[in-house]
Design a protein around this motif. Sequence first.
Motif, PDB file in Angstrom:
ATOM      1  N   VAL A  12     -10.054  81.997  74.796  1.00 30.22           N
ATOM      2  CA  VAL A  12      -8.851  82.538  73.458  1.00 30.22           C
ATOM      3  C   VAL A  12      -7.513  82.174  74.601  1.00 30.22           C
ATOM      4  O   VAL A  12      -7.477  82.776  75.504  1.00 30.22           O
ATOM      5  N   LEU A  13      -7.181  82.096  72.676  1.00 28.40           N
ATOM      6  CA  LEU A  13      -5.662  81.012  73.761  1.00 28.40           C
ATOM      7  C   LEU A  13      -4.775  81.747  72.736  1.00 28.40           C
ATOM      8  O   LEU A  13      -4.727  82.593  71.466  1.00 28.40           O
ATOM      9  N   THR A  14      -3.179  82.734  73.380  1.00 31.86           N
ATOM     10  CA  THR A  14      -2.436  83.166  72.661  1.00 31.86           C
ATOM     11  C   THR A  14      -1.443  82.153  72.320  1.00 31.86           C
ATOM     12  O   THR A  14      -1.080  81.865  73.304  1.00 31.86           O
ATOM     13  N   MET A  15      -0.895  81.529  71.395  1.00 28.06           N
ATOM     14  CA  MET A  15      -0.032  81.004  70.359  1.00 28.06           C
ATOM     15  C   MET A  15       1.221  82.169  69.951  1.00 28.06           C
ATOM     16  O   MET A  15       1.021  83.103  68.808  1.00 28.06           O
ATOM     17  N   ASN A  16       2.613  81.599  70.291  1.00 29.04           N
ATOM     18  CA  ASN A  16       3.662  82.122  69.602  1.00 29.04           C
ATOM     19  C   ASN A  16       3.873  81.172  68.928  1.00 29.04           C
ATOM     20  O   ASN A  16       3.558  79.987  68.519  1.00 29.04           O
ATOM     21  N   ASP A  17       5.234  81.650  67.424  1.00 23.57           N
ATOM     22  CA  ASP A  17       5.191  80.705  66.870  1.00 23.57           C
ATOM     23  C   ASP A  17       5.675  79.400  66.779  1.00 23.57           C
ATOM     24  O   ASP A  17       5.654  78.470  65.943  1.00 23.57           O
ATOM     25  N   GLU A  18       6.291  79.706  68.058  1.00 24.89           N
ATOM     26  CA  GLU A  18       7.361  77.682  68.156  1.00 24.89           C
ATOM     27  C   GLU A  18       6.627  77.273  68.662  1.00 24.89           C
ATOM     28  O   GLU A  18       6.478  76.231  69.632  1.00 24.89           O
ATOM     29  N   GLU A  47      -2.347  98.151  63.028  1.00 24.18           N
ATOM     30  CA  GLU A  47      -2.499  97.810  64.534  1.00 24.18           C
ATOM     31  C   GLU A  47      -2.924  97.296  65.632  1.00 24.18           C
ATOM     32  O   GLU A  47      -2.736  95.937  65.556  1.00 24.18           O
ATOM     33  N   ASP A  48      -4.419  97.012  64.327  1.00 28.75           N
ATOM     34  CA  ASP A  48      -5.274  95.727  65.098  1.00 28.75           C
ATOM     35  C   ASP A  48      -4.647  94.485  64.643  1.00 28.75           C
ATOM     36  O   ASP A  48      -5.227  93.917  65.727  1.00 28.75           O
ATOM     37  N   GLU A  49      -3.831  94.587  63.108  1.00 31.77           N
ATOM     38  CA  GLU A  49      -3.711  93.038  63.111  1.00 31.77           C
ATOM     39  C   GLU A  49      -2.579  92.845  64.165  1.00 31.77           C
ATOM     40  O   GLU A  49      -2.499  91.605  64.426  1.00 31.77           O
ATOM     41  N   ASP A  50      -1.679  93.332  64.796  1.00 28.64           N
ATOM     42  CA  ASP A  50      -0.626  93.804  65.579  1.00 28.64           C
ATOM     43  C   ASP A  50      -1.629  92.876  66.703  1.00 28.64           C
ATOM     44  O   ASP A  50      -0.843  91.898  67.286  1.00 28.64           O
ATOM     45  N   THR A  51      -2.335  93.759  67.672  1.00 28.85           N
ATOM     46  CA  THR A  51      -2.573  93.326  69.189  1.00 28.85           C
ATOM     47  C   THR A  51      -4.070  91.994  68.537  1.00 28.85           C
ATOM     48  O   THR A  51      -4.096  91.324  69.505  1.00 28.85           O
ATOM     49  N   LEU A  52      -3.846  91.749  67.548  1.00 26.40           N
ATOM     50  CA  LEU A  52      -4.713  90.323  67.080  1.00 26.40           C
ATOM     51  C   LEU A  52      -3.876  88.987  66.982  1.00 26.40           C
ATOM     52  O   LEU A  52      -4.501  88.100  67.086  1.00 26.40           O
ATOM     53  N   ARG A  53      -2.567  89.898  67.180  1.00 25.16           N
ATOM     54  CA  ARG A  53      -1.819  88.552  66.161  1.00 25.16           C
ATOM     55  C   ARG A  53      -1.066  87.297  67.248  1.00 25.16           C
ATOM     56  O   ARG A  53      -1.410  87.460  68.301  1.00 25.16           O
ATOM     57  N   GLY A  54      -1.216  86.049  67.011  1.00 27.57           N
ATOM     58  CA  GLY A  54      -1.653  84.885  67.775  1.00 27.57           C
ATOM     59  C   GLY A  54      -1.931  84.430  68.703  1.00 27.57           C
ATOM     60  O   GLY A  54      -2.228  83.667  69.437  1.00 27.57           O
ATOM     61  N   LYS A  55      -3.689  85.893  68.236  1.00 26.91           N
ATOM     62  CA  LYS A  55      -4.633  84.840  69.332  1.00 26.91           C
ATOM     63  C   LYS A  55      -5.768  84.442  68.535  1.00 26.91           C
ATOM     64  O   LYS A  55      -5.542  84.354  67.643  1.00 26.91           O
ATOM     65  N   TYR A  56      -6.076  82.877  69.058  1.00 17.42           N
ATOM     66  CA  TYR A  56      -6.595  82.021  68.444  1.00 17.42           C
ATOM     67  C   TYR A  56      -7.821  81.392  69.397  1.00 17.42           C
ATOM     68  O   TYR A  56      -7.993  81.901  70.800  1.00 17.42           O
ATOM     69  N   LEU A  57      -9.331  81.445  68.859  1.00 20.82           N
ATOM     70  CA  LEU A  57     -10.475  81.611  69.688  1.00 20.82           C
ATOM     71  C   LEU A  57     -10.343  79.249  69.664  1.00 20.82           C
ATOM     72  O   LEU A  57      -9.537  79.274  68.694  1.00 20.82           O
ATOM     73  N   GLU A  66      -7.515  81.868  64.061  1.00 11.96           N
ATOM     74  CA  GLU A  66      -6.935  82.997  64.186  1.00 11.96           C
ATOM     75  C   GLU A  66      -8.197  84.209  64.866  1.00 11.96           C
ATOM     76  O   GLU A  66      -9.046  84.683  63.612  1.00 11.96           O
ATOM     77  N   ILE A  67      -8.247  84.524  65.857  1.00 10.46           N
ATOM     78  CA  ILE A  67      -9.038  85.348  65.883  1.00 10.46           C
ATOM     79  C   ILE A  67     -10.083  86.665  64.929  1.00 10.46           C
ATOM     80  O   ILE A  67     -10.848  87.511  65.219  1.00 10.46           O
ATOM     81  N   ARG A  68      -8.731  87.084  64.180  1.00  4.85           N
ATOM     82  CA  ARG A  68      -8.743  88.243  63.314  1.00  4.85           C
ATOM     83  C   ARG A  68      -9.662  87.913  62.276  1.00  4.85           C
ATOM     84  O   ARG A  68     -10.282  89.070  61.614  1.00  4.85           O
TER      85      ARG A  68
END
Length: 154
Positions: free
Chosen positions: A100-106, A2-12, A24-26
Motif C-alpha cells: 500500500v502506497l501513499t501518493m500525493n496529487d503531484e 472522516e474515513d474518506e480523508d484517512t484513505l485519500r491518496g492511499k493505493y493498493l 484506490e484503497i477506499r
Amino acid sequence: MEDEDTLRGKYLIFTMGNELYGMEIRYITEIISIQPITEVPEMPEYVKGITNLRGKIIPVMDARLRFKKAVREYDGRTCIIVIDTIGTSIGLIVDSVAEVLTMNDEDITTLPEMGKGGHKYIKGIGKTGGNINLLLDCQKLLTGDELDMLGAMA
C-alpha cells in the motif's frame, strides 16, 4: 467523511506480469487467497464465475483477461482483490499484491494520449521511487451492462 480523508491518496499496488497497477484503497473490501470458483455459462471469457465469500456470492473476473494479457496459471501468490464499485462487490484476480502506497496529487499524472481506446480503465500514472504504477479507475472497470450482468449473478 472522516474515513474518506484517512484513505485519500492511499493505493493498493498489485502486479500483473512485470507491470505494477494500483487502485484506490477506499474501493477495496478485502484481499483473499484464490478460492474455488464456480463457472457460469455464457459469460465473457474474463468472468471466471462466482465464489462464496462467507455466505455472500460474488462474481470473479480475471484482471489479466480483462486487460487482454496472456493467460497465466494461478499460483500461491495469486489472490483476489474484492472491490465494491457502484454498489456491486466484485472479485478481481491478480498475480500478486505488492504494498500500500501513499501518493500525493503531484505523484500522479495523466496517461499520455496514445490513440483510440486502450486505456479506458486507467485513471492516471503514479510515480513512486522510480516505479510507474498504472492507476485503475474502479468506476470504469465495468460498463453499466456488465455491472448489471454481474449484479444479477450475486
